[in-house]
Design an enzyme around this catalytic site. Structure first.
Site: not given
Ligand code: ADP
Ligand code: MG
Ligand code: MG
Length: 913
Positions: A34, A103, A112, A361, A868, A888
């Site tokens: 990320k 994050r 997730g 990504r 094998c 092989y």
């Molecule tokens: P995951 O790795 O579970 O996807 P994220 O870090 O991407 O978690 O965050 C979850 C959600 O929060 C995402 O949908 C993202 O778009 C939203 N989000 C994260 N950072 C910001 C931010 N700075 N402003 C607005 N929304 C955010």
């Molecule tokens: Mg995300």
């Molecule tokens: Mg998430």
């Protein structure tokens, strides 16, 4: 820490619009996926909210206890001050506060699995500042309640349901459906209730940092909030679902996660704001079309959590307020695809008409999509053919060979949902992950039926054959995870009214009511649900896959790129041989003959083993000869023009006779019943013979070539049948190519003797039939002594074939059947073993293989050496075999396509080095 190593990296612009990004996509290992991609998007000029990334190595050291907060504190605070300066706002400010998200983001995406907190910086003061700035009271309170909820869950581990329940009650009381319909007073009240929950649930002893005047209270100091959040994200690296995910996906526990602190943008500022996720191509089938879901007036996780039903990306351009954003998005999709040269997965937010990119990504996809995207991108000129071949994970190919509903079957579709992950599955309905795990433990296939899955459902999804949800889109949790696992999934099946508490589902528009334990079938390729069991079929290799595998074959056979590794099949009967030919097998690398003695024929071999007189034994042999000639005739005919390596009888003979314990019980019963003396005598004599056959260590006992030395007449019969079948086929105008493989040789004299015996029989058949027969005779190398003495053994062998199952057993001194459940799992957990050595070739076993190859080829340059065992169909092992210059690999029919691709990839990978 600052003196030791840099631990914080900035991304985004400063106050004057100048890009101050320090990271890039190549710094994935340090910044996590990320963080690295946020930096990369900044570099290519995309609109990304500014922020900074605390590196993964800090997390690793934190986890190991090598670093504490005080070691990184200064760096974090100075990065925060810098961010505040760049944004012209301060965290916690009462007039115009900065809010941030915190994050997680590991080097390998684990969707997730770890945690994220939004709206950090909210407190009783800054909520007023936000309201003042936005002139939107509702928005202010909504953001605050979201923050309390996420912070409490992620940092303090408080169950989210406690908060959701309050919201639900509020909505019920107001008679409204969506959160967005709650008014300011409602939300203020919700915030107050949320804080009370925090106070009730947090244990003061465990979290003294949140005590005010000796009482737990929701932290108002934004710096304390940030500190606790960062530490919680680090800790989330080791939560149980993240650990399980890593284990399943073979991701190292040492990578750690980065923490991204990023200025918030808001998709929940009214009807000109939205938040969405998108893919630059369809991740389910690979179609070249933008693909995604969005929600108006929503924030972050709302889209994937399936809280409200999302709108499809196609609809965005039709909404007046979003026309320009939709165009901008599409341009960005193209730009990102060209930049990453791959399909991208994107998260974005629109704040009052302005687009912000929040994540990208390389997107996860199904096997079908992987194949199509690789081939399309090659045709578009975006990637080369060799790159295309590397783009498909061989183990994913398995998904394409997954069962489908028999197209000829009459089915009544009960209801339809989204085709989230392909393949069909049949099983008993269960409503919780625990129930799925319990069913799986009993060996009962099940379908996990949920409103929507969440990360805690991972274990249930692993245990179930398929997943069915009533909610959520194709980018929902269930869909993403199922695709990653290659499990069939139908999601968003809105006709299902699930009542998990009473374990029933009603189906809208019908009078059907499904209960736990009822059987349903789902098809994730078409998105359909059928009541009861439907007929499933195995698909063939066709269309895209066939073309793609032919590309792989071209590489595999291209001698300019390196030596060619052949792909053969382990097949014991004509059906498997036929299937394997369809899957592209070039020959049979292992045809076991013991399976030919089962079923009705068991009696004949028993007569041979247990026969009291020579006459009985001779009769048994001649009966066996008749059936064996026919077996071989059919096999060689199907494999016309192709090699078929036949292994002579290998297992210990007592595998063919009755279980002595059962026999003893039967005798005892006969005695008490007063049966005839004569019968009892006969049975007892039989029991004595069987008892005499029993061995303490049968796998190390009288088996393999040792059998042929003790009972040469067995070998004579088998070789006569093989040569006889060949002679007949030649007379019938076919082109048979059988080879004889002698198992379990450890001493060169064994092979010498048996070879001579085979040659004598072959000469006899030649004379009888009047045809010349050329039948290579080789040996299986499956004992350490054979590896060490391979130069001697090669004098008598036309080929070697490694039986890696036995070689692994004897190298480790592990009895496979005993150890795989007894302690291999423990060894894997403790890290003594990285992988199960019976599935993926072990390093030590490989050393023996290398020794054997060099010994064999020192006697006979260019000696054909194959593999094998089980590892012959394993991608990682095939990579090693390629490096070993193996001729092989031979594997089960369904793994033939996987082996073809793996062998091509091994060659391309060796070119990179
Ligand atoms: P995951 O790795 O579970 O996807 P994220 O870090 O991407 O978690 O965050 C979850 C959600 O929060 C995402 O949908 C993202 O778009 C939203 N989000 C994260 N950072 C910001 C931010 N700075 N402003 C607005 N929304 C955010
Ligand atoms: Mg995300
Ligand atoms: Mg998430």
């Amino acid at each position: 820490m600052s003196q030791l190593a840099k631990c914080v990296y900035r991304f985004g612009r400063d106050a004057s619009g100048f890009d101050v990004t320090e990271g890039s996509a190549s710094m994935n290992a340090l910044l996590g996926g990320k963080g690295a991609n946020l930096a990369e998007m900044c570099r290519i000029g995309l609109p990304v909210p500014p922020g900074f990334t605390v590196s993964c190595s800090v997390c690793t050291k934190f986890t190991k206890g090598e670093l504490g907060w005080s070691d990184i504190e200064d760096d974090v605070w100075s990065a925060l001050s810098d961010l505040e300066e760049r944004m012209g706002k301060k965290l916690g400010d009462s007039s115009d506060p900065l809010l941030v998200s915190v994050r997680s983001g590991a080097p390998i995406s684990m969707p997730g699995m770890m945690d994220t907190i939004l709206n950090l910086g909210m407190n009783d003061q800054s909520v007023l500042g936000i309201i003042d700035q936005t002139q939107n009271e509702r928005f202010g309170w909504d953001s605050y309640r979201r923050f309390i909820q996420m912070f409490s869950n992620v940092v303090m581990g408080i169950d989210s349901d406690l908060f959701e329940n309050i919201l639900t009650k509020k909505k019920l009381k107001r008679g409204v459906k969506d959160d967005s319909q709650l008014c300011v007073e409602d939300l203020k009240d919700v915030v107050a209730r949320f804080k009370e929950i925090f106070e009730e649930q947090v244990d003061a002893q465990v979290h003294p940092e949140v005590l005010v005047d000796g009482k737990v209270s929701f932290p108002q100091d934004p710096r304390l909030q940030l500190q606790l959040a960062i530490r919680a994200v680090f800790a989330s690296w080791n939560n149980s679902r993240a650990r399980l995910y890593r284990k399943r996906n073979e991701i190292s526990d040492d990578l750690g996660t980065a923490v991204n602190v990023q200025a918030m943008v808001f998709g929940n500022k009214g009807n000109t704001s939205a938040t969405g996720v998108a893919f630059t191509r369809n991740p389910a089938n690979g179609d070249k079309a933008f693909y995604g879901d969005f929600l108006i007036n929503a924030q972050g996780e709302d889209v994937v959590a399936g809280i409200r039903n999302t709108q499809s990306l196609d609809e965005l351009s039709g909404i007046e307020e979003f026309k320009h954003v939709s165009k901008e998005l599409e341009e960005i999709f193209v730009l990102l695809e060209n930049h990453y040269r791959d399909m991208c997965d994107i998260e974005y937010t629109i704040e009052q008409g302005k687009l912000w990119m929040l994540q990208t990504r390389v997107g996860k996809r199904t096997a079908q999509a992987a194949l199509k995207i690789a081939m399309d991108m090659c045709e578009e000129g975006l990637i080369s053919k060799h790159e295309a071949i590397m783009r498909v994970d061989p183990t994913q190919i398995d998904q394409l060979l997954h069962p489908q509903i028999n197209p000829d079957a009459q089915i009544d579709v009960l209801c339809r949902g989204l085709n989230a992950s392909p393949g069909a599955a049949v099983g008993e309905v269960v409503f919780s992950s625990d129930d799925a795990v319990a069913k799986a433990a009993e060996g009962i296939p099940c379908i996990l039926v949920r409103w929507e899955t969440n990360p805690d459902d991972l274990k249930g999804m692993i245990a179930a054959q398929g997943i069915l949800t009533s909610h959520g889109g194709k980018t929902s949790h269930a869909a993403v995870i199922a695709r990653g696992m290659g499990k069939p999934c139908v999601c968003g099946c809105e006709a299902l009214k699930i009542d998990a508490a009473s374990k029933t589902v009603k189906v809208k528009g019908t009078c059907v009511e499904i209960h736990e334990g009822d059987i349903v079938s789902i098809d994730g390729t078409d998105g359909i649900v059928v009541l009861g069991q439907v007929d499933l079929i195995q698909p063939k290799v066709c269309g895209d896959l066939e073309t793609f595998l032919s590309w792989a074959d071209d590489v595999r056979h291209d001698e300019k790129l390196g030596h060619t590794i052949g792909v053969r099949v382990n097949a014991d009967n004509p059906q498997d041989a036929q299937l394997a030919l369809e899957f592209g097998a070039e020959a049979i690398g292992l045809c076991r003959t013991e399976h030919m003695f089962l079923g009705k024929r068991k009696q004949i071999i028993q007569n041979f083993i247990l026969g009291e007189s020579d006459d009985v034994k001779e009769q048994a042999l001649s009966d066996l000869l008749k059936v064996q000639i026919d077996d071989f005739y059919q096999m060689f005919k199907i494999m016309d023009g192709k090699d078929v390596i036949v292994r002579l009888l290998d297992p210990p003979l007592h595998e063919f006779v009755d279980d002595p314990r059962e026999l003893a019980v039967e005798i005892a019963r006969l005695e008490t019943e007063g049966a005839e003396e004569e019968i009892i005598k006969k049975k007892t004599a039989r029991l004595h013979v069987i008892d005499a056959l029993s061995e303490v260590n049968p796998m190390l006992g009288l088996r393999g070539c040792r059998l042929a030395i003790v009972h040469p007449e067995l070998l004579d019969m088998q070789v006569y049948a093989l040569a006889g079948a060949m002679a007949r086929l030649i007379k019938d105008g076919f082109d048979p190519h059988p080879e004889i493989m002698i198992p379990l040789v450890s001493i060169d004299q064994e092979l010498k003797l048996l070879r001579e015996r085979c040659e004598k029989i072959i000469a006899q058949v030649e004379a009888e039939f009047g045809v010349a027969l050329s039948i290579p005779i080789g040996t299986m190398i499956e004992l350490p002594r054979a590896c060490v003495c391979s130069a001697d053994i090669a004098q008598h062998a036309d080929f070697f074939s490694f039986g890696t199952n036995d070689l692994t057993q004897t190298t480790f001194g592990f009895s496979r059947d005993d150890v795989e459940s007894a302690f291999v799992p423990t060894y894997l957990r403790q890290g003594f073993l990285q992988k199960n050595p019976f599935e993926t070739l072990d390093k030590g076993v490989n050393e023996l293989i290398k020794l054997a190859i060099s010994g064999g080829r020192s006697t006979k340059p260019g000696l054909t050496v194959g593999v094998c065992g089980e590892t012959g169909g394993d991608p990682a092992s095939i990579n090693t075999f390629y490096a070993d210059q193996v001729s092989y690999v031979s594997c089960s029919p369904y793994r033939v396509p996987i082996a073809r691709l793996s062998a091509a990839q091994a060659k391309l990978r060796s070119l990179d080095k």
